[in-house]
Design a protein around this motif. Structure first.
Motif, short mmCIF file in Angstrom:
data_model
loop_
_atom_site.label_atom_id
_atom_site.label_comp_id
_atom_site.label_asym_id
_atom_site.label_seq_id
_atom_site.Cartn_x
_atom_site.Cartn_y
_atom_site.Cartn_z
N UNK A 1 68.27 40.31 -56.98
CA UNK A 1 69.71 41.00 -56.70
C UNK A 1 68.90 41.76 -56.83
N UNK A 2 69.33 42.92 -55.42
CA UNK A 2 68.43 43.97 -54.86
C UNK A 2 70.42 44.83 -55.06
N UNK A 3 69.65 46.09 -55.47
CA UNK A 3 70.68 47.23 -55.72
C UNK A 3 71.25 48.43 -54.25
N UNK A 4 71.98 48.06 -54.11
CA UNK A 4 71.69 49.01 -52.45
C UNK A 4 72.38 50.63 -52.95
N UNK A 5 71.91 51.21 -51.88
CA UNK A 5 71.85 52.73 -52.37
C UNK A 5 73.23 53.00 -50.85
N UNK A 6 73.90 53.94 -51.31
CA UNK A 6 74.75 54.28 -50.90
C UNK A 6 75.04 55.91 -50.37
N UNK A 7 75.52 56.05 -49.76
CA UNK A 7 76.45 57.42 -48.62
C UNK A 7 76.83 57.73 -49.13
N UNK A 8 77.42 58.60 -50.24
CA UNK A 8 78.87 58.61 -50.95
C UNK A 8 79.87 59.09 -49.50
N UNK A 9 79.62 60.05 -48.61
CA UNK A 9 80.09 60.63 -47.82
C UNK A 9 79.42 61.66 -47.22
N UNK A 247 61.93 44.52 -48.42
CA UNK A 247 63.05 43.97 -48.98
C UNK A 247 63.29 42.57 -48.44
N UNK A 248 64.29 41.85 -48.78
CA UNK A 248 64.61 40.19 -48.22
C UNK A 248 65.67 39.57 -48.92
N UNK A 249 65.28 39.07 -48.89
CA UNK A 249 66.36 37.54 -49.26
C UNK A 249 65.78 36.35 -49.71
N UNK A 250 65.99 35.57 -51.02
CA UNK A 250 65.44 34.73 -52.23
C UNK A 250 66.28 34.09 -52.74
N UNK A 252 68.71 32.81 -51.70
CA UNK A 252 70.46 33.46 -51.26
C UNK A 252 70.98 34.36 -51.63
N UNK A 253 70.35 35.64 -51.77
CA UNK A 253 70.68 36.30 -51.93
C UNK A 253 69.29 37.46 -51.96
N UNK A 254 70.21 39.14 -51.30
CA UNK A 254 69.45 39.78 -51.67
C UNK A 254 68.45 40.32 -52.62
N UNK A 255 67.12 40.34 -52.09
CA UNK A 255 65.75 40.42 -53.47
C UNK A 255 64.80 41.37 -52.77
N UNK A 256 64.08 41.79 -53.39
CA UNK A 256 63.01 42.65 -53.26
C UNK A 256 61.41 42.13 -54.33
N UNK A 257 60.43 42.42 -53.86
CA UNK A 257 59.13 42.08 -54.82
C UNK A 257 58.62 43.03 -54.08
N UNK A 258 56.80 43.02 -54.10
CA UNK A 258 56.09 43.97 -53.96
C UNK A 258 55.13 42.96 -53.14
N UNK A 259 54.15 44.25 -52.61
CA UNK A 259 53.22 43.69 -51.38
C UNK A 259 52.10 45.05 -52.55
N UNK A 260 50.94 44.19 -52.77
CA UNK A 260 49.67 44.81 -54.18
C UNK A 260 48.64 44.64 -53.54
N UNK A 292 56.68 33.30 -46.85
CA UNK A 292 57.86 32.86 -46.17
C UNK A 292 58.70 31.27 -46.15
N UNK A 293 57.74 30.73 -47.07
CA UNK A 293 58.33 28.76 -47.13
C UNK A 293 60.03 29.69 -47.79
N UNK A 294 60.12 30.06 -48.98
CA UNK A 294 61.23 30.27 -49.74
C UNK A 294 61.68 32.33 -49.65
N UNK A 295 61.41 32.67 -49.05
CA UNK A 295 61.76 34.15 -48.81
C UNK A 295 61.67 34.50 -47.17
N UNK A 296 63.05 35.22 -46.92
CA UNK A 296 62.92 36.29 -45.87
C UNK A 296 63.13 37.51 -45.78
N UNK A 297 61.97 37.82 -45.50
CA UNK A 297 61.77 39.46 -45.05
C UNK A 297 62.82 40.12 -43.97
N UNK A 298 63.00 41.09 -44.76
CA UNK A 298 64.02 42.02 -43.97
C UNK A 298 63.29 42.18 -42.11
#
Length: 422
Positions: A1-9, A247-250, A252-260, A292-298
């Motif tokens: 689960x990713x946390x969205x960063x919010x533009x407050x105003x 950034x992506x999905x995995x 069924x939810x928004x997800x984040x992982x690494x490239x190393x 990409x078998x079970x992750x979708x990249x944004x």
């Protein structure tokens, strides 16, 4: 689960401006975390390099380099300079951080937002910042206001705790280790300290910020995917490895992982999904095709609400864990048995929690897994018994408490090791 960063105003500077270029509450996805930078990182780096064989820390600047122009990079540098400077003033968004001002460089709305995104993506060490920010324009300039979740003195206290944990982890990693060996040690250390925070993941209000940071993953020991990926990025920075966020999905939810980057090639690494009930290596340095078998990249360079900066291709298998680090099994014979026994002894001596096997492509995967663990000749059980004959009683393995997880798509098997009670 990713946390969205919010533009407050979107604040308006000067009455000469006559409209908003973005609405309040506009969302875009990123994750918050920790790595090394500015003052605190400089001190940590200086201390680290005094130790013999210590790794040389590196800054993560992949998204910085992807910014479209020097004006954006100037703003990024300003944000980095201001991030440590927390004031005593507090608003509904948090404690004010010194405003990043470019008085003679006006960015577009999109440039500003992408610059802030790059800043957060590259700097997981700056864990105290809120996921909200505001920005404004004058006729000739740009200002960005960040917010801290805690007061300056609290940030310092938390930073010391994080530095202590990172120092403990890095004490077991040296420049003599290969890049892959460093990565393996870092993942073990992260997984040893952290468990997935299901409560935080289920909290739609996201009231607890720590599980979304490297601080949460490494100090409090609970994190969601944001915390896992940012903690890994922070540790990689200190161990001299380039690491970035995806950034992506995995599942069924928004997800984040690494490239190393290992040996000059980039690999996908998803520590969150490898640290479940059984610690696996299913996403340890895999290619684009595998992830990409079970992750979708944004999308790359898409809507800032959910996008990636340009990502390098991940098409090498040279540092894939199953290919490079697992016991290779061409057949269930005496030679392979000895290799597994030696691997078990080595793992037990280091009190490791898991090991990996890779079956040859020409073996019937399911049948061979069955022979290894579930039926005659109970090959793996015999290996454990022989390994125990070479180990002291304090490090004896418990076969009956072990578990395994099979990854047929990679011909891999991860074994969760267990130890007998002394």
């Amino acid at each position: 689960m990713k946390k969205p960063i919010r533009l407050a105003a979107l604040l308006l500077s000067l009455s000469l401006l006559t409209g908003c270029t973005a609405s309040a509450g506009d969302l875009w996805s990123w994750k918050i975390a920790d790595t090394p930078s500015s003052a605190a990182a400089a001190v940590t780096e200086a201390k680290t390099q005094k130790q013999a064989g210590a790794c040389t820390p590196v800054a993560q600047r992949s998204d910085y380099k992807s910014l479209s122009n020097e004006k954006c990079r100037h703003l990024y540098d300003k944000l980095l300079d201001c991030a440590q400077n927390i004031t005593d003033s507090k608003t509904e968004n948090g404690y004010l951080v010194k405003t990043a001002n470019l008085f003679t460089e006006k960015l577009s709305d999109n440039e500003t937002r992408r610059t802030v995104m790059a800043f957060f993506n590259d700097n997981p060490q700056i864990f105290w910042l809120s996921n909200q920010y505001t920005y404004s324009f004058t006729l000739t300039g740009t200002s960005v206001q960040l917010y801290s979740r805690v007061r300056a003195e609290e940030r310092t206290r938390l930073q010391k705790k994080l530095d202590t944990v990172v120092g403990q982890i890095l004490s077991g990693v040296t420049s003599a280790d290969s890049e892959l060996e460093r990565e393996d040690k870092l993942f073990d250390a992260l997984a040893d300290r952290c468990t997935y925070d299901s409560a935080a993941s289920a909290d739609t209000q996201q009231t607890d910020w720590q599980p979304y940071t490297a601080y949460g993953a490494l100090v409090t020991g609970k994190a969601v995917c944001d915390g896992y990926s940012r903690a890994m990025q922070l540790l990689c920075s200190q161990a001299g490895l380039q690491c970035r966020l995806v950034n992506g999905n995995s599942k069924g939810a928004a997800h984040i992982w690494n490239l190393i980057s290992i040996g000059g090639a980039w690999y996908h690494f998803d520590g969150t999904w490898m640290d479940g009930g059984i610690r696996t290596y299913d996403y340890f340095n895999v290619t684009d095709a595998v992830i990409k078998r079970d992750h979708t990249l944004s999308p790359q360079n898409g809507d800032v609400a959910d996008c990636n900066f340009p990502l390098p291709a991940a098409d090498s298998e040279q540092a894939n864990y199953y290919q490079k680090c697992a016991v290779q099994i061409p057949a269930l014979n005496a030679e392979v048995r000895e290799q597994i026994v030696q691997a078990l002894v080595h793992a037990a001596q280091q009190q490791k929690h898991s090991m990996a096997l890779r079956l040859s492509d020409d073996l019937d995967f399911n049948k061979t897994v069955g022979q290894l663990f579930n039926g005659v000749p109970y090959f793996f059980q015999a290996c454990v018994q022989e390994a125990n004959g070479r180990l002291s009683s304090g490090k004896a393995l418990s076969y009956t408490e072990m578990q395994y997880s099979a990854a047929a798509s990679q011909n891999g098997v991860s074994v969760q090791l267990a130890y007998a009670q002394s």
